[in-house]
Write a protein that holds these residues in place. Sequence first.
Motif, PDB file in Angstrom:
ATOM      1  N   MET A   1       0.842  -1.201   0.000  1.00 50.03           N
ATOM      2  CA  MET A   1       0.000   0.000   0.000  1.00 50.03           C
ATOM      3  C   MET A   1       0.881   1.256   0.000  1.00 50.03           C
ATOM      4  N   LEU A   2       1.939   1.224   0.790  1.00 52.51           N
ATOM      5  CA  LEU A   2       2.872   2.345   0.849  1.00 52.51           C
ATOM      6  C   LEU A   2       3.573   2.547  -0.486  1.00 52.51           C
ATOM      7  N   LEU A   3       4.050   1.454  -1.090  1.00 52.43           N
ATOM      8  CA  LEU A   3       4.752   1.565  -2.361  1.00 52.43           C
ATOM      9  C   LEU A   3       3.839   2.097  -3.459  1.00 52.43           C
ATOM     10  N   LEU A   4       2.590   1.641  -3.467  1.00 53.64           N
ATOM     11  CA  LEU A   4       1.631   2.148  -4.454  1.00 53.64           C
ATOM     12  C   LEU A   4       1.357   3.638  -4.237  1.00 53.64           C
ATOM     13  N   GLN A   5       1.320   4.042  -2.955  1.00 53.35           N
ATOM     14  CA  GLN A   5       1.070   5.454  -2.678  1.00 53.35           C
ATOM     15  C   GLN A   5       2.221   6.321  -3.156  1.00 53.35           C
ATOM     16  N   LEU A   6       3.441   5.864  -2.938  1.00 49.97           N
ATOM     17  CA  LEU A   6       4.602   6.613  -3.428  1.00 49.97           C
ATOM     18  C   LEU A   6       4.590   6.701  -4.951  1.00 49.97           C
ATOM     19  N   ALA A   7       4.257   5.602  -5.614  1.00 53.84           N
ATOM     20  CA  ALA A   7       4.194   5.616  -7.079  1.00 53.84           C
ATOM     21  C   ALA A   7       3.109   6.557  -7.580  1.00 53.84           C
TER      22      ALA A   7
ATOM     23  N   CYS B   1       2.033   9.315  -6.017  1.00 57.05           N
ATOM     24  CA  CYS B   1       2.219  10.709  -5.622  1.00 57.05           C
ATOM     25  C   CYS B   1       3.476  11.366  -6.181  1.00 57.05           C
ATOM     26  N   LEU B   2       4.558  10.647  -6.350  1.00 56.39           N
ATOM     27  CA  LEU B   2       5.822  11.276  -6.735  1.00 56.39           C
ATOM     28  C   LEU B   2       5.800  11.711  -8.198  1.00 56.39           C
ATOM     29  N   PRO B   3       6.358  12.885  -8.511  1.00 49.13           N
ATOM     30  CA  PRO B   3       6.369  13.354  -9.908  1.00 49.13           C
ATOM     31  C   PRO B   3       7.113  12.415 -10.850  1.00 49.13           C
ATOM     32  N   SER B   4       8.176  11.787 -10.359  1.00 50.26           N
ATOM     33  CA  SER B   4       8.971  10.922 -11.229  1.00 50.26           C
ATOM     34  C   SER B   4       8.244   9.648 -11.623  1.00 50.26           C
ATOM     35  N   THR B   5       7.247   9.230 -10.839  1.00 48.21           N
ATOM     36  CA  THR B   5       6.494   8.008 -11.156  1.00 48.21           C
ATOM     37  C   THR B   5       5.025   8.307 -11.427  1.00 48.21           C
ATOM     38  N   ARG B   6       4.714   9.566 -11.660  1.00 44.94           N
ATOM     39  CA  ARG B   6       3.313   9.954 -11.847  1.00 44.94           C
ATOM     40  C   ARG B   6       2.691   9.275 -13.055  1.00 44.94           C
ATOM     41  N   ARG B   7       3.507   8.929 -14.045  1.00 43.69           N
ATOM     42  CA  ARG B   7       2.968   8.276 -15.232  1.00 43.69           C
ATOM     43  C   ARG B   7       2.354   6.920 -14.908  1.00 43.69           C
ATOM     44  N   LEU B   8       2.743   6.335 -13.756  1.00 44.51           N
ATOM     45  CA  LEU B   8       2.175   5.041 -13.356  1.00 44.51           C
ATOM     46  C   LEU B   8       0.803   5.196 -12.715  1.00 44.51           C
ATOM     47  N   ARG B   9       0.468   6.421 -12.327  1.00 43.79           N
ATOM     48  CA  ARG B   9      -0.809   6.677 -11.663  1.00 43.79           C
ATOM     49  C   ARG B   9      -1.959   6.362 -12.608  1.00 43.79           C
ATOM     50  N   GLY B  10      -2.921   5.581 -12.113  1.00 39.23           N
ATOM     51  CA  GLY B  10      -4.051   5.254 -12.975  1.00 39.23           C
ATOM     52  C   GLY B  10      -5.020   4.307 -12.300  1.00 39.23           C
ATOM     53  N   ALA B  11      -5.900   3.741 -13.108  1.00 39.28           N
ATOM     54  CA  ALA B  11      -6.958   2.886 -12.569  1.00 39.28           C
ATOM     55  C   ALA B  11      -6.391   1.635 -11.909  1.00 39.28           C
TER      56      ALA B  11
ATOM     57  N   THR C   1      -3.517   1.217 -10.254  1.00 36.01           N
ATOM     58  CA  THR C   1      -2.993   1.480  -8.911  1.00 36.01           C
ATOM     59  C   THR C   1      -4.132   1.713  -7.926  1.00 36.01           C
ATOM     60  N   LEU C   2      -5.183   2.398  -8.378  1.00 30.59           N
ATOM     61  CA  LEU C   2      -6.336   2.629  -7.506  1.00 30.59           C
ATOM     62  C   LEU C   2      -7.034   1.313  -7.171  1.00 30.59           C
ATOM     63  N   ALA C   3      -7.192   0.435  -8.154  1.00 33.35           N
ATOM     64  CA  ALA C   3      -7.837  -0.857  -7.905  1.00 33.35           C
ATOM     65  C   ALA C   3      -7.019  -1.688  -6.915  1.00 33.35           C
ATOM     66  N   ALA C   4      -5.699  -1.677  -7.063  1.00 35.58           N
ATOM     67  CA  ALA C   4      -4.855  -2.435  -6.138  1.00 35.58           C
ATOM     68  C   ALA C   4      -4.979  -1.892  -4.720  1.00 35.58           C
ATOM     69  N   GLN C   5      -5.050  -0.581  -4.573  1.00 32.59           N
ATOM     70  CA  GLN C   5      -5.183  -0.005  -3.235  1.00 32.59           C
ATOM     71  C   GLN C   5      -6.555  -0.300  -2.627  1.00 32.59           C
TER      72      GLN C   5
ATOM     73  N   PRO D   1      -6.513   3.691   5.378  1.00 32.95           N
ATOM     74  CA  PRO D   1      -7.586   4.172   4.493  1.00 32.95           C
ATOM     75  C   PRO D   1      -7.328   5.578   3.964  1.00 32.95           C
ATOM     76  N   GLY D   2      -6.550   6.376   4.691  1.00 37.51           N
ATOM     77  CA  GLY D   2      -6.238   7.713   4.198  1.00 37.51           C
ATOM     78  C   GLY D   2      -5.465   7.684   2.898  1.00 37.51           C
ATOM     79  N   PHE D   3      -4.625   6.656   2.705  1.00 36.90           N
ATOM     80  CA  PHE D   3      -3.903   6.517   1.444  1.00 36.90           C
ATOM     81  C   PHE D   3      -4.875   6.310   0.287  1.00 36.90           C
ATOM     82  N   LEU D   4      -5.859   5.438   0.499  1.00 34.92           N
ATOM     83  CA  LEU D   4      -6.863   5.203  -0.538  1.00 34.92           C
ATOM     84  C   LEU D   4      -7.643   6.481  -0.826  1.00 34.92           C
ATOM     85  N   GLY D   5      -7.987   7.229   0.231  1.00 35.02           N
ATOM     86  CA  GLY D   5      -8.708   8.482   0.020  1.00 35.02           C
ATOM     87  C   GLY D   5      -7.908   9.468  -0.815  1.00 35.02           C
ATOM     88  N   ALA D   6      -6.602   9.578  -0.543  1.00 34.67           N
ATOM     89  CA  ALA D   6      -5.761  10.484  -1.327  1.00 34.67           C
ATOM     90  C   ALA D   6      -5.699  10.051  -2.785  1.00 34.67           C
TER      91      ALA D   6
END
Length: 664
Positions: free
Chosen positions: A80-86, A88-98, A100-104, A114-119
């Motif tokens: 959950m932490l690793l997915l949150q870093l991926a 949020c960080l600008p260098s890995t923002r391209r990985l952000r998507g459906a 990562t949200l589904a995995a969280q 749960p706050g990570f999922l909310g963010a």
Amino acid sequence: MNGWGTAFRRGRGIGPRGAEPGSEHAARSTGEPTDVEAEADAESDAGPTPAVVSVVLVVVILGFAFEPGVVLPRPAAVPMLLLQLATCLPSTRRLRGAWTLAAQILLSPWSGLPGFLGASVLLIVERPVRWPLFLVVVLAAGPLAPGDGSVHSVLNAIGNALAHGLIIYALTRLTDLYTELRTTRGALAEALVTAERERAGRDLDAVLGTALADIIRLAGQGTRAARDMVAVARAATERVRAAPAAQSADGAQIPGGALTPRLVWPIVVATHVEYLVVGAAFLLGAGLSGLRIAAYGGALVTVVGLQAYHSLPRPPGVRPRCVAWTLGAQLALALGVLAAPDGPYPQLVAFAAASVLIVLPGRTAWPAAGMLTALVAIALLVRTDGPGVRGTALLLLDIVVIASVFYGLALLTGLVHQVREAREALASLAVARERRRIARDVHDLLGYGMAAIAMKGELASRDPDRERAERHLADAAALADRALADLRAIPGEGPEFTLAEEVASARKVLAAAGISVRVRGETDGVGGAIGMVRVDGAEGAEGAEGVEGVAGVAGVAETLFATVLREAVTNVLRHAAGARRCEVVLGPGLLRVADDGRVLPVPPRKDGTGAGGGGNGLRNLRERAAAVGGVLEAGPAPHGRGYVLTVHLESPAASASASSSASG
């Protein structure tokens, strides 16, 4: 653990800082900064690199994740932490998507975060579903939280999910915004310069383009319209040679942004209200007497309220009003509860430490915050009813995380302000520089054409030979065509012309005015070797020798010499009364233009200001020469009659270097 040490260990709030004190530029005591100095200042204000800023975000996320009882006993918290870093960080923002949200979503019930999922919901889901879905995640955190199911336990879980989600969302958005603004800080300047060129093109075409079109039309009507053509040319000449009015970027539409305050304000309010609600629920359920509840509640409301006040977004360099009193009161109350008879309540010191980091200068803030933390550790360890060594360590970690969250959000808010101001400053400098460049080119490049057109029109109106008068009018029309082409090229990169063309044009125009032209010199070291060139006479200079003789001059020297020669010829036509001879001398890094006319005083302009310093033309030429490491000198001839204008370039190497710098 006693009292709020248990209740508030995970009840964390946030707040944006107004600005780092002292970040505002000190005003210059004397003189105005040059463009280079101002641009260097703006670049230096662009702030740290995005990678450095991302460290703040990583520290806050790690502080939320590595709580006792969360990461170690719950392995699901690690992915959950690793997915949150991926996410949020600008260098890995391209990985952000459906995905990562589904995995969280799948990991959330077993991660305790749960706050990570909310963010992630706020960062990934589109409007208008984003905020309702975030509310569902926050409310679901209460029933799913471990504990005894009490009102305080449920509210604490909901409050943590709300605060964590909003904090991570805000920090991520601020980091993204900072990265985007810093990366594209030159894009705004380019866009505004393009818009300025388009505006200048329209204005120039409306004022001077119309005049030139009228000149071409009148020239085609024959000698009967010559005097009208002269009047139009003279009126246009006055416009061209007027002082450029636009020397700054005032009036440029530089888009500002209210994103940072709009983003931060609701988060400041929501998280502080959340902390007050959770704290009030704990006090009401602690079985304290009414007097103690009132005293502790008053301290809670005051400390948290002052923290919210210190955290409100403000422009860089602006500190909260009465900060000495507000910070002093906050510190007194936060430290006072450490001695409470019902047990130490150290979390309020975290808010005070955050305020110290926010409002005090860095050299003072960090030692002061460290001393506050050390004081809490001493107070907890010396008490007989304290939480012990392990409990003290956990509480100190909690204080550090709370203070870091507040300070991190405040720091990023201030950096976004700072980089936005630097971006706008660079854009303002670029627009001002472009306005000066256009005004200077209009004066230097069109003044010559207008003066030559007026002279040709006067010759046509006075010449009794109809055929010769028609040739003068044809020359005037050709000069107007050339000036119109220059006019339309100025808002772009500027017209291209060569020294050979300017020598030929100067020879022809001055010859028509009855002025004998002599061109001589060597150009070794300026752009090539041409040997000795000498062209004498007004009529005998029709051969190509004078034109080809300067073809070796190249690069920045040629551009500068061509511009200077054009302005020098204009001055001979306008201000050298009775001139009969004009000499143009070329040498290694040298151009000298001398005439034997009687220098006419430059009349004051209509606004009452004089031409002091030689007028706009010489001032512009000095700026052009200085830009490439040259020096321009102008003044009466030594023998008392005539005028001499000289340009020296320091060296060919300097010229080449200046040319390279100017093109870059």
